[in-house]
Design an enzyme around this catalytic site. Structure first.
Site, PDB file in Angstrom:
ATOM      1  CD  GLU A 122      37.750  27.210  42.987  1.00 18.05           C
ATOM      2  OE1 GLU A 122      37.638  28.314  42.431  1.00 18.05           O
ATOM      3  OE2 GLU A 122      36.837  26.704  43.667  1.00 18.05           O
ATOM      4  CG  PHE A 154      40.688  31.872  53.419  1.00 15.79           C
ATOM      5  CD1 PHE A 154      40.036  32.031  54.632  1.00 15.79           C
ATOM      6  CD2 PHE A 154      40.499  32.860  52.434  1.00 15.79           C
ATOM      7  CE1 PHE A 154      39.227  33.134  54.881  1.00 15.79           C
ATOM      8  CE2 PHE A 154      39.694  33.968  52.676  1.00 15.79           C
ATOM      9  CZ  PHE A 154      39.055  34.109  53.910  1.00 15.79           C
ATOM     10  N   GLY A 155      38.512  29.447  52.133  1.00 15.08           N
ATOM     11  CA  GLY A 155      37.473  29.643  51.122  1.00 15.08           C
ATOM     12  C   GLY A 155      36.733  30.941  51.364  1.00 15.08           C
ATOM     13  CE1 TYR A 156      39.127  33.182  47.384  1.00 14.30           C
ATOM     14  CE2 TYR A 156      37.439  34.621  46.489  1.00 14.30           C
ATOM     15  CZ  TYR A 156      38.573  33.846  46.319  1.00 14.30           C
ATOM     16  OH  TYR A 156      39.123  33.731  45.067  1.00 14.30           O
ATOM     17  N   GLY A 157      34.391  32.061  48.645  1.00 10.45           N
ATOM     18  CA  GLY A 157      33.256  32.067  47.708  1.00 10.45           C
ATOM     19  C   GLY A 157      32.474  30.788  47.910  1.00 10.45           C
ATOM     20  CB  SER A 158      31.392  28.119  45.578  1.00  9.78           C
ATOM     21  OG  SER A 158      32.649  27.704  45.098  1.00  9.78           O
TER      22      SER A 158
HETATM   23  C1  SIN Z   1      36.593  30.223  46.921  1.00  4.19           C
HETATM   24  O1  SIN Z   1      35.432  29.903  47.190  1.00  4.19           O
HETATM   25  O2  SIN Z   1      37.449  30.316  47.832  1.00  4.19           O
HETATM   26  C2  SIN Z   1      37.042  30.477  45.517  1.00  4.19           C
HETATM   27  C3  SIN Z   1      36.016  31.061  44.618  1.00  4.19           C
HETATM   28  C4  SIN Z   1      34.843  30.170  44.328  1.00  4.19           C
HETATM   29  O3  SIN Z   1      35.050  28.981  44.002  1.00  4.19           O
HETATM   30  O4  SIN Z   1      33.702  30.627  44.428  1.00  4.19           O
END
Ligand code: SIN
Length: 173
Positions: free
Chosen positions: A85, A6-10
């Site tokens: 990360e 699951f990704g929530y940012g980049s």
């Molecule tokens: C993510 O995208 O899930 C983690 C935070 C990031 O790398 O911006």
């Protein structure tokens, strides 16, 4: 076994991984917050930027993108993600809600409150100024925020925190 990430940012707009399937997804009980310091991507060791982490919050939801990583490539994919990360994030297991009431276990990278790069909350205008003024090897902190806000809007995702910060940063330029 194949693994959902699951990704929530980049990871929403620049996953840079091989995957079999991709889907919008939601996690419950977590809020997306610009409370994590970035010394390696969107800031520098002596001038960190601000990027997102997830903060446990009963009743909150966070919309993002889920990627199904095949068992065959999972080891090297997660090794590369651990490196990407590395500035304070750890893998967590979560329950993902996918469209059509499908639920799957998934892995998410969260930077917990006790990690060395954690910044925590700050007044909106202070966070906006820090983002406006920061940049690192992956680009400007401003672009990180604006890309995230744009992709969330495309997904029709609610996120007051991100949109308020976007508006505050736009007022600075
Ligand atoms: C993510 O995208 O899930 C983690 C935070 C990031 O790398 O911006």
């Amino acid at each position: 076994m194949n693994v959902w990430l699951f990704g929530y940012g980049s990871l929403i707009w620049r996953p840079d991984i091989d995957y079999i399937e991709r889907s919008v997804a939601r996690v419950h009980g977590w809020a997306r917050r610009f409370w994590q310091g970035s010394h390696d991507h969107r800031g520098l060791p002596d001038k960190p930027g601000r990027v997102v982490t997830l903060v446990a919050q009963p009743g909150a939801v966070c919309d993002g993108m889920a990627y199904l990583v095949s068992q065959r490539t999972a080891a090297r994919t997660f090794e590369a993600l651990d490196h990407r990360e590395k500035n304070g994030y750890q893998r967590h297991e979560v329950r993902l809600e996918l469209p059509a009431q499908r639920h799957e276990p998934g892995i998410v990278y969260i930077a917990p409150v006790d990690n060395f790069a954690y910044l925590g909350p700050a007044p909106l205008e202070d966070m906006a100024r820090q983002i406006h003024e920061s940049a690192g090897p992956s680009g400007s902190n401003r672009d990180y925020l604006l890309e995230l806000a744009a992709v969330l809007r495309d997904m029709d995702a609610e996120d007051e925190h991100v949109y308020e910060l976007e508006a505050a940063v736009r007022r600075l330029s």
